[in-house]
Design a protein around this motif. Structure first.
Motif, PDB file in Angstrom:
ATOM      1  N   MET A   1      32.156  35.241  47.130  1.00  0.00           N
ATOM      2  CA  MET A   1      32.789  35.159  45.802  1.00  0.00           C
ATOM      3  C   MET A   1      31.739  34.945  44.708  1.00  0.00           C
ATOM      4  O   MET A   1      30.676  34.425  44.961  1.00  0.00           O
ATOM      5  CB  MET A   1      33.758  33.977  45.791  1.00  0.00           C
ATOM      6  CG  MET A   1      35.047  34.270  46.509  1.00  0.00           C
ATOM      7  SD  MET A   1      36.048  35.415  45.569  1.00  0.00           S
ATOM      8  CE  MET A   1      36.426  36.627  46.772  1.00  0.00           C
ATOM      9  N   VAL A  12      29.753  40.283  36.884  1.00  0.00           N
ATOM     10  CA  VAL A  12      31.057  40.641  37.404  1.00  0.00           C
ATOM     11  C   VAL A  12      31.840  41.188  36.230  1.00  0.00           C
ATOM     12  O   VAL A  12      31.855  40.601  35.161  1.00  0.00           O
ATOM     13  CB  VAL A  12      31.751  39.391  37.971  1.00  0.00           C
ATOM     14  CG1 VAL A  12      33.185  39.707  38.303  1.00  0.00           C
ATOM     15  CG2 VAL A  12      31.005  38.890  39.174  1.00  0.00           C
ATOM     16  N   LYS A  13      32.476  42.319  36.430  1.00  0.00           N
ATOM     17  CA  LYS A  13      33.119  42.931  35.267  1.00  0.00           C
ATOM     18  C   LYS A  13      34.520  42.380  35.056  1.00  0.00           C
ATOM     19  O   LYS A  13      35.171  41.892  35.967  1.00  0.00           O
ATOM     20  CB  LYS A  13      33.164  44.429  35.435  1.00  0.00           C
ATOM     21  CG  LYS A  13      34.079  44.854  36.574  1.00  0.00           C
ATOM     22  CD  LYS A  13      34.298  46.324  36.529  1.00  0.00           C
ATOM     23  CE  LYS A  13      35.065  46.829  37.739  1.00  0.00           C
ATOM     24  NZ  LYS A  13      36.025  45.940  38.325  1.00  0.00           N
ATOM     25  N   GLN A 234      24.283  40.939  41.869  1.00  0.00           N
ATOM     26  CA  GLN A 234      25.523  40.432  42.473  1.00  0.00           C
ATOM     27  C   GLN A 234      25.260  39.716  43.783  1.00  0.00           C
ATOM     28  O   GLN A 234      25.870  38.692  44.067  1.00  0.00           O
ATOM     29  CB  GLN A 234      26.484  41.586  42.732  1.00  0.00           C
ATOM     30  CG  GLN A 234      27.546  41.729  41.682  1.00  0.00           C
ATOM     31  CD  GLN A 234      28.671  42.618  42.173  1.00  0.00           C
ATOM     32  OE1 GLN A 234      29.187  42.460  43.256  1.00  0.00           O
ATOM     33  NE2 GLN A 234      29.026  43.571  41.357  1.00  0.00           N
ATOM     34  N   ARG A 351      42.485  37.319  36.462  1.00  0.00           N
ATOM     35  CA  ARG A 351      42.361  38.694  36.937  1.00  0.00           C
ATOM     36  C   ARG A 351      42.257  38.754  38.468  1.00  0.00           C
ATOM     37  O   ARG A 351      42.886  39.593  39.109  1.00  0.00           O
ATOM     38  CB  ARG A 351      41.117  39.342  36.325  1.00  0.00           C
ATOM     39  CG  ARG A 351      41.095  40.852  36.462  1.00  0.00           C
ATOM     40  CD  ARG A 351      39.779  41.385  35.948  1.00  0.00           C
ATOM     41  NE  ARG A 351      38.713  41.136  36.889  1.00  0.00           N
ATOM     42  CZ  ARG A 351      38.310  42.006  37.802  1.00  0.00           C
ATOM     43  NH1 ARG A 351      38.871  43.165  37.877  1.00  0.00           N
ATOM     44  NH2 ARG A 351      37.335  41.703  38.639  1.00  0.00           N
ATOM     45  N   GLU A 355      44.819  40.694  40.739  1.00  0.00           N
ATOM     46  CA  GLU A 355      44.445  41.864  41.540  1.00  0.00           C
ATOM     47  C   GLU A 355      44.838  41.674  42.999  1.00  0.00           C
ATOM     48  O   GLU A 355      45.348  42.596  43.644  1.00  0.00           O
ATOM     49  CB  GLU A 355      42.943  42.136  41.423  1.00  0.00           C
ATOM     50  CG  GLU A 355      42.482  43.194  42.420  1.00  0.00           C
ATOM     51  CD  GLU A 355      41.390  44.079  41.892  1.00  0.00           C
ATOM     52  OE1 GLU A 355      41.564  44.616  40.784  1.00  0.00           O
ATOM     53  OE2 GLU A 355      40.368  44.235  42.575  1.00  0.00           O
ATOM     54  N   GLN A 356      44.608  40.450  43.512  1.00  0.00           N
ATOM     55  CA  GLN A 356      44.966  40.225  44.916  1.00  0.00           C
ATOM     56  C   GLN A 356      46.468  40.384  45.110  1.00  0.00           C
ATOM     57  O   GLN A 356      46.922  40.962  46.086  1.00  0.00           O
ATOM     58  CB  GLN A 356      44.481  38.853  45.381  1.00  0.00           C
ATOM     59  CG  GLN A 356      43.039  38.932  45.833  1.00  0.00           C
ATOM     60  CD  GLN A 356      42.395  37.582  46.043  1.00  0.00           C
ATOM     61  OE1 GLN A 356      42.961  36.562  45.704  1.00  0.00           O
ATOM     62  NE2 GLN A 356      41.198  37.588  46.597  1.00  0.00           N
ATOM     63  N   VAL A 359      47.272  44.142  45.031  1.00  0.00           N
ATOM     64  CA  VAL A 359      46.918  44.846  46.261  1.00  0.00           C
ATOM     65  C   VAL A 359      47.940  44.556  47.354  1.00  0.00           C
ATOM     66  O   VAL A 359      48.433  45.464  48.019  1.00  0.00           O
ATOM     67  CB  VAL A 359      45.499  44.457  46.710  1.00  0.00           C
ATOM     68  CG1 VAL A 359      45.231  44.951  48.116  1.00  0.00           C
ATOM     69  CG2 VAL A 359      44.479  45.038  45.757  1.00  0.00           C
TER      70      VAL A 359
ATOM     71  N   LEU B 303      31.186  42.014  46.716  1.00  0.00           N
ATOM     72  CA  LEU B 303      32.597  41.647  46.710  1.00  0.00           C
ATOM     73  C   LEU B 303      33.292  41.959  45.403  1.00  0.00           C
ATOM     74  O   LEU B 303      34.455  42.300  45.379  1.00  0.00           O
ATOM     75  CB  LEU B 303      32.737  40.157  47.025  1.00  0.00           C
ATOM     76  CG  LEU B 303      32.545  39.810  48.488  1.00  0.00           C
ATOM     77  CD1 LEU B 303      32.531  38.311  48.670  1.00  0.00           C
ATOM     78  CD2 LEU B 303      33.654  40.422  49.325  1.00  0.00           C
ATOM     79  N   GLU B 304      32.567  41.842  44.309  1.00  0.00           N
ATOM     80  CA  GLU B 304      33.226  42.018  43.024  1.00  0.00           C
ATOM     81  C   GLU B 304      32.921  43.374  42.429  1.00  0.00           C
ATOM     82  O   GLU B 304      32.902  43.547  41.216  1.00  0.00           O
ATOM     83  CB  GLU B 304      32.823  40.877  42.079  1.00  0.00           C
ATOM     84  CG  GLU B 304      32.973  39.526  42.760  1.00  0.00           C
ATOM     85  CD  GLU B 304      33.902  38.581  42.042  1.00  0.00           C
ATOM     86  OE1 GLU B 304      34.321  38.895  40.934  1.00  0.00           O
ATOM     87  OE2 GLU B 304      34.196  37.517  42.608  1.00  0.00           O
ATOM     88  N   ASP B 353      38.420  45.939  43.756  1.00  0.00           N
ATOM     89  CA  ASP B 353      37.233  45.226  44.234  1.00  0.00           C
ATOM     90  C   ASP B 353      37.328  44.990  45.739  1.00  0.00           C
ATOM     91  O   ASP B 353      38.415  44.778  46.272  1.00  0.00           O
ATOM     92  CB  ASP B 353      37.111  43.868  43.530  1.00  0.00           C
ATOM     93  CG  ASP B 353      36.700  44.037  42.084  1.00  0.00           C
ATOM     94  OD1 ASP B 353      36.391  45.183  41.702  1.00  0.00           O
ATOM     95  OD2 ASP B 353      36.690  43.037  41.357  1.00  0.00           O
ATOM     96  N   ALA B 355      36.658  42.432  47.260  1.00  0.00           N
ATOM     97  CA  ALA B 355      37.172  41.085  47.526  1.00  0.00           C
ATOM     98  C   ALA B 355      38.685  41.083  47.703  1.00  0.00           C
ATOM     99  O   ALA B 355      39.224  40.189  48.343  1.00  0.00           O
ATOM    100  CB  ALA B 355      36.783  40.139  46.388  1.00  0.00           C
ATOM    101  N   ALA B 356      39.363  42.075  47.139  1.00  0.00           N
ATOM    102  CA  ALA B 356      40.822  42.077  47.207  1.00  0.00           C
ATOM    103  C   ALA B 356      41.330  42.539  48.571  1.00  0.00           C
ATOM    104  O   ALA B 356      42.503  42.395  48.874  1.00  0.00           O
ATOM    105  CB  ALA B 356      41.384  42.968  46.102  1.00  0.00           C
TER     106      ALA B 356
END
Lengths: 374, 459
Positions: A1, A12-13, A234, A351, A355-356, A359, B303-304, B353, B355-356
């Motif tokens: 993370m 990180v965008k 990153q 965000r 997003e999680q 998905v 991850l991102e 991403d 990570a998701a």
């Protein structure tokens, strides 16, 4: 993370409209805080902001804002290149000042005629900036010296070398001002009368700044080098496993950052004062750090940030007419940077969760369809 | 172990201390119930003294603010004398040896009133004499009425020090035995499991062409400790070579040395007839080494970043990801879609991403990526660790298909089902040395277990 630092430095965008909402909220918040400070000191906030806006909207001030903003923007770009890779080039300040001194000395000597001299000056500035930045990069990869420490110290050394050069080699005494020889008339970059209603011209370097901004975007997002740079920023461990030479990346990134830093002093040198003296603007490298944070290292975001910063800096003079200390603007700038960082962080957390959820939601639907079919 | 120390919550079951059930939410709760843990990696501040390290976080106060060093020193002296730890409270920790540091860790736990000590692999960093000293100390503690939970994979040590042994395999208790009537061999068998999977009958796809030849590969740390010791093996095209071993015996370093990620390795590595020992990681990857890393979050993914950027990672110099100095965004995106389809990566799109995604889907993406571009050799480090059963079967299928197509695979795993089911030949690594060759078709738990744990040595 990602770590907080990743998010702070824009490695990180942030997606879509949220990226716009965060800074807007931050500026609003800064206005509120500043209003509270103004009220506490017994000054009327509305009139203050009105005065700032009025003054900033005058043609002459607008030209000044663009000119200063151009320098701020180039500086922010130089800082941002490092930030995207986890490199803190605090030394942009020393890099541009040393570059400007040497370039002013060489340019004043008028070794070449006309445009050729301009090219020579710019090349000298870029090379000096790059070499000065490279020292920090090399120290980091060979001796493990943190670039934060080395660049801060190199800033002081640059100041020393600069005044030594002016005093002993480049300097000419004119009245009681010691400065480098002026760059000849035919080797100056002309301004453009872009803003109607004022004699003051907009520096020709605004074009250079725009080109640099586009180049920055293309370099980072469209080239292999940019990909490797962002990947290293990153996750250094993933970069190593992917065959990216992190040491090489550190030196090259430092040099590229130094190249851009070398250009920061050029609008002033080639378009305004034509010499390096004690009046040459200082501290632009640090302003660049603030703007890079404000614009999240985004090419457009930093342009807006640079103009906002420049507006605040240049309009503050008018506050003295209202008997308000111009330092109120510094308070506002500080609050903007702080609240922007907080706003980005909040938006980022929102965000990730969103997003999680998205998905898992989108994955759940087709599976149900399959189940129904079977 | 993490549950016992309050670092994780159990899903079900209960813990009883002195007969009464307890629940731990934080390590603080565990400490207040008299449970203390000595970690494998010391958690000491080098530049502070022993005294300061011990009281850090639970300083005795005097008058509300001042730290009562005198009381602390007295208490440390008492504990040290009572249990024969021989600790000098005023020495800076940086001047202490490894054994003494460990005693400081133990003292730290005792200082907080622990009656039950958990020691996680306490001998991993010690030399034999220090191990003996530690065991003497432990016996002293037990005599004083303390309880010690000693976690180790070194059988001889467990047999020497323990009063009762519980064998845990894959999260469940396999057996509880008395050290007096158990042999190292029997213990090893219990650790490995009495029923080993028999490899599926299948046609061997092993050819005569050597894809990777490793000779005398030795890896040393900066401090000069040997982690991989003279590893020598060949992997032929169409062959899966499995490396079995208890974790931490040099597998990770062996892989990193073959990938060129590790300085300080000697020996020769030949890929498809070319000596690649001096090549950079990038050049090795370009020559056709695919790499499924042990820790996908640290080494395998950004991850991102979106999935298609993760497709580029590690393959950034090759088509379809780049053309010259430019990233080929369209090409990378198209190929990411291909991987997502072919490897059944469950994702709403390639712009999300990494990570998701769930662990299994992340891993399928990595497997798909590393199989792209016709690799000669695939290094698969724990390829199905932490993935769901469905993804595991899919990844195994992909590995078998690739092997049938002539890929050479180096498989490192702690999962014996995976190793025996996939490998054409098996080697066992112990303390950095390859100690045994085992035929997966006729392997016995006894032989595998004793080779993996060193129980067969000298016996």
């Amino acid at each position: 993370m990602s770590t907080f630092l990743d998010r702070l430095l824009g490695r990180v965008k942030l997606g879509g409209w949220l990226a716009l909402v965060a800074p807007l909220l931050a500026v609003l918040f800064a206005v509120v805080i500043t209003s509270i400070v103004l009220l506490a000191t017994g000054k009327p906030p509305l009139e203050t902001f009105n005065a700032l806006a009025q003054y900033g909207a005058q043609p002459r001030t607008m030209a000044v804002i663009v000119n200063t903003g151009t320098e701020y923007y180039i500086s922010a770009l130089a800082v941002a290149i490092g930030f995207r890779m986890n490199l803190f080039n605090i030394g942009v300040d020393g890099q541009y000042r040393l570059a400007a001194v040497v370039a002013a000395g060489v340019g004043g000597a008028a070794l070449l005629p006309g445009v050729l001299n301009i090219i020579l000056i710019v090349v000298v500035a870029v090379v000096v900036g790059a070499l000065w930045a490279a020292i920090a990069g090399l120290l980091r990869v060979t001796r493990g010296v943190s670039e934060v420490i080395s660049t801060i110290m190199l800033n002081s050394i640059a100041t020393g070398i600069g005044s030594w050069l002016v005093t002993n080699y480049f300097g000419v005494l004119k009245g009681n001002e010691l400065a480098t020889k002026e760059i000849p008339q035919d080797s100056r970059v002309p301004g453009m009368a872009l803003i109607p209603g004022t004699q003051l011209q907009v520096t020709g370097f605004v074009v250079v700044a725009i080109i640099l901004g586009i180049a920055y975007y293309v370099l980072l997002n469209r080239t292999r080098f940019g990909f490797e740079l962002r990947a290293t920023g990153q996750s250094e461990s993933a970069a190593i496993a992917s065959g990216i030479s992190v040491k090489k990346m550190i030196v090259v990134t430092m040099v590229v950052s130094g190249v851009v830093a070398g250009l920061i002093g050029m609008p002033e040198l080639l378009g305004a004062s034509y010499k390096y003296s004690t009046n040459f603007p200082t501290g632009l490298g640090f302003t660049g750090i603030a703007i890079a944070l404000l614009g999240r290292n985004n090419a457009v975001g930093m342009a807006i940030g640079a103009l906002l910063w420049s507006f605040l800096d240049n309009s503050s003079d008018t506050l003295q007419l209202l008997d308000i200390s111009k330092e109120i603007v510094a308070i506002m700038q500080g609050v903007i940077v702080l609240s922007v960082i907080i706003a980005y962080e909040l938006v980022h957390r929102y965000r990730i969760v969103a997003e999680q959820r998205r998905v898992s939601r989108e994955l759940a639907t087709p599976q149900q369809a399959e189940g129904a079919a079977a | 172990m993490k549950i016992l120390y309050g670092m994780q919550r159990p899903d079900e079951g209960e813990i009883k201390v002195d007969g009464s059930p307890v629940t731990f939410h934080t390590p603080g709760d565990a400490i207040s119930h008299g449970i203390g843990m000595v970690h494998q990696h010391f958690m000491l501040a080098d530049n502070l003294t022993v005294l300061e390290n011990v009281i850090l976080g639970s300083e005795p106060r005097r008058g509300g603010v001042a730290v009562d060093f005198r009381a602390a020193r007295k208490k440390i002296k008492e504990i040290s004398d009572a249990y024969g730890l021989a600790i000098e409270p005023d020495l800076p920790v940086e001047e202490l040896g490894v054994g003494a540091r460990q005693r400081v860790e133990i003292l730290k736990v005792l200082y907080r009133g622990a009656r039950i000590l958990i020691l996680d692999e306490p001998t991993a960093v010690l030399v034999p004499q220090e191990v003996d000293e530690l065991f003497d100390n432990l016996r002293g503690l037990v005599r004083e009425g303390l309880t010690i939970l000693f976690i180790s994979h070194k059988l001889d040590e467990v047999l020497r020090v323990a009063d009762a042994i519980t064998v845990i395999r894959r999260g469940t208790t396999v057996a509880t035995v008395d050290p007096k009537d158990v042999t190292a061999r029997r213990l090893a068998e219990l650790m490995v499991g009495s029923e080993l999977p028999s490899p599926e009958t299948r046609e061997s796809t092993v050819t005569d062409v050597v894809a990777l030849a490793v000779r005398d590969l030795t890896v040393r740390t900066a401090a000069g400790r040997t982690i991989v010791d003279g590893a020598t093996f060949d992997i032929r095209k169409g062959e899966v070579l499995g490396i079995a071993g208890v974790e931490g015996n040099g597998q990770a370093e062996l892989v990193e040395a073959i990938m060129g990620m590790r300085a300080g390795s000697t020996g020769t590595i030949t890929l498809a007839g070319e000596d690649i020992s001096q090549w950079s990681t990038l050049k090795r990857r370009e020559a056709g080494i695919g790499y499924i890393p042990e820790d996908r979050h640290r080494h395998g993914l950004l991850l991102e970043s979106p999935l298609w950027e993760n497709r580029i990672l590690g393959h950034q110099t090759r088509r379809p990801n780049s053309k010259g100095v430019w990233v080929d965004r369209a090409g990378a995106r198209a190929d990411t879609r291909r991987i997502v389809d072919a490897y059944d990566v469950r994702t709403p799109g390639i712009e999300v991403d990494a990570a998701a995604l769930s662990g299994g889907n992340q891993q399928k993406l990595i497997v798909g990526r590393e199989m792209s571009g016709d690799p000669v050799l695939l290094i698969a480090s724990h390829p199905t660790r932490g993935v769901d059963v469905g993804a595991q079967a899919a990844i195994w299928d992909h590995l078998r298909t690739a092997r049938a197509a002539g890929l050479a695979v180096l498989l490192i795993s702690a999962d014996l089902d995976e190793l025996i089911g996939l490998s054409d030949s098996l080697k066992v690594i112990l303390r950095g040395r390859i100690v045994a060759d085992i035929d997966p078709t006729s392997v016995t738990p006894e032989r595998l277990g004793s080779a993996m744990t060193g129980a067969g040595e000298g016996a």
